[in-house]
Design a protein around this motif. Structure first.
Motif, PDB file in Angstrom:
ATOM      1  N   GLY A   9       0.867  -1.170   0.000  1.00  0.00           N
ATOM      2  CA  GLY A   9       0.000   0.000   0.000  1.00  0.00           C
ATOM      3  C   GLY A   9       0.905   1.220   0.000  1.00  0.00           C
ATOM      4  O   GLY A   9       2.023   1.161   0.517  1.00  0.00           O
ATOM      5  N   TRP A  10       0.450   2.314  -0.590  1.00  0.00           N
ATOM      6  CA  TRP A  10       1.291   3.501  -0.740  1.00  0.00           C
ATOM      7  C   TRP A  10       0.572   4.750  -0.264  1.00  0.00           C
ATOM      8  O   TRP A  10      -0.646   4.867  -0.410  1.00  0.00           O
ATOM      9  CB  TRP A  10       1.664   3.696  -2.214  1.00  0.00           C
ATOM     10  N   ALA A  11       1.321   5.703   0.264  1.00  0.00           N
ATOM     11  CA  ALA A  11       0.801   7.026   0.583  1.00  0.00           C
ATOM     12  C   ALA A  11       1.957   8.015   0.439  1.00  0.00           C
ATOM     13  O   ALA A  11       3.123   7.660   0.633  1.00  0.00           O
ATOM     14  CB  ALA A  11       0.234   7.076   1.992  1.00  0.00           C
ATOM     15  N   THR A  26      -0.192   9.236  10.532  1.00  0.00           N
ATOM     16  CA  THR A  26      -1.336   9.448   9.639  1.00  0.00           C
ATOM     17  C   THR A  26      -1.034   8.911   8.243  1.00  0.00           C
ATOM     18  O   THR A  26      -1.880   8.243   7.632  1.00  0.00           O
ATOM     19  CB  THR A  26      -1.681  10.953   9.564  1.00  0.00           C
ATOM     20  N   ILE A  27       0.162   9.175   7.752  1.00  0.00           N
ATOM     21  CA  ILE A  27       0.544   8.693   6.418  1.00  0.00           C
ATOM     22  C   ILE A  27       0.644   7.162   6.418  1.00  0.00           C
ATOM     23  O   ILE A  27       0.252   6.498   5.453  1.00  0.00           O
ATOM     24  CB  ILE A  27       1.868   9.331   5.959  1.00  0.00           C
ATOM     25  N   LEU A  32      -1.795   1.887   4.759  1.00  0.00           N
ATOM     26  CA  LEU A  32      -2.487   0.647   5.122  1.00  0.00           C
ATOM     27  C   LEU A  32      -3.874   0.614   4.492  1.00  0.00           C
ATOM     28  O   LEU A  32      -4.306  -0.417   3.963  1.00  0.00           O
ATOM     29  CB  LEU A  32      -2.571   0.507   6.641  1.00  0.00           C
ATOM     30  N   GLU A  33      -4.563   1.748   4.505  1.00  0.00           N
ATOM     31  CA  GLU A  33      -5.885   1.830   3.876  1.00  0.00           C
ATOM     32  C   GLU A  33      -5.774   1.616   2.370  1.00  0.00           C
ATOM     33  O   GLU A  33      -6.624   0.952   1.765  1.00  0.00           O
ATOM     34  CB  GLU A  33      -6.542   3.176   4.188  1.00  0.00           C
ATOM     35  N   ASN A  34      -4.726   2.139   1.751  1.00  0.00           N
ATOM     36  CA  ASN A  34      -4.508   1.923   0.328  1.00  0.00           C
ATOM     37  C   ASN A  34      -4.332   0.431   0.040  1.00  0.00           C
ATOM     38  O   ASN A  34      -4.899  -0.102  -0.928  1.00  0.00           O
ATOM     39  CB  ASN A  34      -3.291   2.721  -0.150  1.00  0.00           C
ATOM     40  N   THR A  74       7.467   9.098   0.729  1.00  0.00           N
ATOM     41  CA  THR A  74       6.595   7.999   0.357  1.00  0.00           C
ATOM     42  C   THR A  74       6.594   7.001   1.497  1.00  0.00           C
ATOM     43  O   THR A  74       7.651   6.656   2.016  1.00  0.00           O
ATOM     44  CB  THR A  74       7.118   7.300  -0.916  1.00  0.00           C
ATOM     45  N   VAL A  75       5.411   6.556   1.893  1.00  0.00           N
ATOM     46  CA  VAL A  75       5.302   5.497   2.892  1.00  0.00           C
ATOM     47  C   VAL A  75       4.756   4.272   2.182  1.00  0.00           C
ATOM     48  O   VAL A  75       3.706   4.325   1.538  1.00  0.00           O
ATOM     49  CB  VAL A  75       4.381   5.889   4.065  1.00  0.00           C
ATOM     50  N   ARG A  76       5.515   3.196   2.265  1.00  0.00           N
ATOM     51  CA  ARG A  76       5.079   1.924   1.691  1.00  0.00           C
ATOM     52  C   ARG A  76       4.695   1.002   2.840  1.00  0.00           C
ATOM     53  O   ARG A  76       5.446   0.827   3.794  1.00  0.00           O
ATOM     54  CB  ARG A  76       6.199   1.278   0.868  1.00  0.00           C
TER      55      ARG A  76
END
Length: 97
Positions: A9-11, A26-27, A32-34, A74-76
Motif C-alpha cells: 500500500g502507498w501514501a 497518519t501517512i 495501510l488503507e490503500n 513515500t510510505v510503503r
C-alpha cells in the motif's frame, strides 16, 4: 482454495514534515488503507497485524515512485493478504498485479 501472499500500500506526504511522528502515523494509516482497498478490489483481505512500514525519501532511495512522489516522502506498507486467489497476487512496484 484460500491462499496468502503480500501486497504493498502507498501514501505520499510532505517531506518537510518527515520528522513529525504524528504526521507520519497518519501517512502510515493512509498506506495501510490503500493496501486494504487494493486487496478488496482483488477479492482478498489484509491482515493488519502483519503491516510493515517503510518511509522513503526521493533523496535517499533508488526507488523511482514517479511524478506522484516528486519532492515528497513515500510510505510503503507491506502487508499479508489472504483469500481465494491470493497466491496469484504479487507485490510489485507501486502496483500489485
Amino acid at each position: 482454495m484460500n491462499g496468502n501472499n503480500t501486497i504493498f500500500g502507498w501514501a505520499f506526504g510532505d517531506s518537510a514534515r518527515a520528522g513529525d511522528e504524528d504526521y507520519l502515523a497518519t501517512i502510515r494509516d493512509e498506506s495501510l488503507e490503500n493496501a486494504r482497498q487494493d486487496a478488496a478490489r482483488q477479492g482478498v483481505q489484509i491482515d493488519p497485524s502483519t503491516a510493515v512500514f517503510t518511509v522513503v525519501s526521493e533523496d535517499n532511495s533508488l526507488i523511482d515512485a514517479g511524478e506522484s512522489a516528486r519532492g515528497r516522502i513515500t510510505v510503503r506498507c507491506t502487508v499479508h493478504v489472504e483469500g481465494p486467489g491470493a497466491e496469484e497476487i504479487h507485490a510489485e512496484g507501486p502496483m500489485n498485479g
